[in-house]
Design an enzyme around this catalytic site. Structure first.
Site, short mmCIF file in Angstrom:
data_model
loop_
_atom_site.label_atom_id
_atom_site.label_comp_id
_atom_site.label_asym_id
_atom_site.label_seq_id
_atom_site.Cartn_x
_atom_site.Cartn_y
_atom_site.Cartn_z
N LYS A 122 0.85 -1.21 0.25
CA LYS A 122 -0.27 0.16 0.06
C LYS A 122 0.79 1.10 -0.16
CE LYS A 122 -3.85 -2.67 2.02
NZ LYS A 122 -4.46 -2.74 3.33
N GLN A 166 -5.08 -1.64 9.38
CA GLN A 166 -4.86 -3.48 8.75
C GLN A 166 -5.35 -4.57 9.94
OE1 GLN A 166 -3.39 -4.23 6.18
NE2 GLN A 166 -3.86 -5.25 5.71
N ASP A 189 -10.97 2.63 4.54
CA ASP A 189 -11.65 0.97 4.17
C ASP A 189 -13.15 0.94 4.20
OD1 ASP A 189 -9.74 -0.77 4.10
OD2 ASP A 189 -9.19 -0.39 5.97
#
Ligand code: NAP
Length: 362
Positions: A122, A166, A189
């Protein structure tokens, strides 16, 4: 990785339903996918000639399967590259016009190898398009309060436009508390309950849509595949993929069924679908017999299976038996190189959108 690895080879067992046809032939009216987004196979839309179904002792009709691959391969890698190029251009325009650089903060707790790799990828992806990345790596035994403190700092930081925690988090942490703490305006997200709730409601707009399902829909859009009025089946109902994918298809006016681990007749339901999104985590579960001729297949699954011929001792396969799907579907995503690259592209896209929204930049 080896301990959780499956032995799964879809070339070894016979499908329960096969179809009699020799070649797929081109046809008008079916999606025509831009040639540069396809790999190696015919470019125009294809429709099956009428099927000859023979009698079968099973509930499914039986016939002979074509040995030739005819589906169009949806090249997620190329499509993601194209999107990243668009994002790079937009970021540079934004920087030139208002002096703002989008920023993405990533919080990693613990040292899981797969999570560390995702975070590294990422970060690299951010750099490649001009997004500034901020990274916090905390030890496995950190407290929930420590994580919440970093989230709060990023929530208040005007240079940060997106925050990503994460997953999975260590088991001593409450994932719900932590995800809920991310500001809804920075929830790139798309996992905040307010964003998911808005996604589920008619007439409401989520600020962000979860990246993997958004990537699946983007693949369909960019390949000019009609969704409206189509029968769609999503296999899997996880919060991060299956459920939001089903909600997105519904928003696109598909008629949606969801297959999960308690579904009694998954093959029968799936074989009705014009569009299949498979997000199960079971290697090669969807066989040729599950696929309606001409269906479009988006395979989200990423499953390591043992492969002595590979230098790593394993290879990655999807939830769909790719070889069989290629003979029956009209279009299919490969694994790897299908949905995977789209997930990161959508994260970058969400971060850019967030920065644009915060600075009212059109
Ligand atoms: P997950 O949280 O484990 O969810 C799996 C879903 O599949 C569950 O809803 C489960 O049903 C259902 N399921 C499991 N076994 C089944 C069976 N035999 N028949 C029907 N349904 C079954 O997994 P996930 O996070 O959604 O991920 C799914 C796959 O996508 C994994 O391979 C993962 O690695 C991959 N993935 C890829 C990307 C990408 O960027 N390409 C991103 C995320 C995930 P229940 O709800 O009834 O348990």
């Amino acid at each position: 990785m080896a301990s959780s690895m499956a032995f799964a080879d879809c070339s070894t067992s016979a499908p329960t339903r096969t179809f009699l046809f020799s070649r797929l032939r081109p046809c008008r009216g079916l999606p025509s996918i831009p040639p540069h987004l396809l790999r190696g196979l015919p470019v125009a839309g294809f429709r099956l000639p009428s099927l000859r179904i023979t009698n079968s002792p099973s509930s499914f009709p039986k016939a002979a399967i074509s040995t030739e691959a005819s589906a169009m391969v949806i090249d997620g890698k190329s499509i993601a590259k194209e999107i990243r190029h668009e994002i790079t251009t937009e970021i540079s325009r934004m920087k030139d016009e208002i002096g703002v650089i989008p920023g993405l903060a990533v919080i990693l707790v613990g040292d899981r190898k797969d999570s560390t790799t995702y975070v590294r990828n990422k970060k690299k992806a951010c750099e490649s398009v001009g997004i500034k990345s901020y990274e916090v790596c905390l030890p496995e035994d950190s407290t929930e309060e420590e994580v919440l403190k970093f989230i709060s700092g990023f929530n208040d930081d005007p240079e940060v436009h997106g925050i990503l925690v994460q997953l999975p988090l260590p088991s001593h942490m409450n994932e719900q508390n932590i995800l809920n703490a991310v500001s809804i305006e920075k929830d790139v997200d798309g996992f905040h309950p307010l964003n998911i709730g808005r996604l589920a409601m008619r007439g409401r707009e989520p600020l962000f849509v979860p990246c993997t399902p958004k990537g699946c829909i983007e693949l369909l859009h960019r390949c000019n595949i009609d969704i409206k009025g189509k029968q769609a089946v999503v296999i899997g109902r996880s919060n991060i993929v299956g459920m939001p994918a089903a909600l997105l298809l519904l928003r696109e006016d598909a008629t949606v069924s969801i297959v999960h681990s308690r579904t009694k007749n998954p093959e029968e339901i799936t074989s009705q679908a014009d569009i299949i999104i498979a997000a199960v985590g079971q290697p090669n579960m969807v066989r040729g017999s599950w696929i309606k001729p001409g269906a479009v297949i988006i395979d989200v699954g990423i499953n390591p299976v043992e492969d002595a011929t590979s230098p790593r001792g394993y290879r990655l396969v999807g939830d769909v038996c790719y070889e069989e799907a290629c003979k029956i579907a009209s279009a299919v995503t490969p694994v790897p190189g299908g949905v995977g690259p789209m997930t990161i592209a959508m994260l970058l896209s969400n971060t850019l959108s967030s920065a644009k929204r915060m600075h009212n930049f059109q």
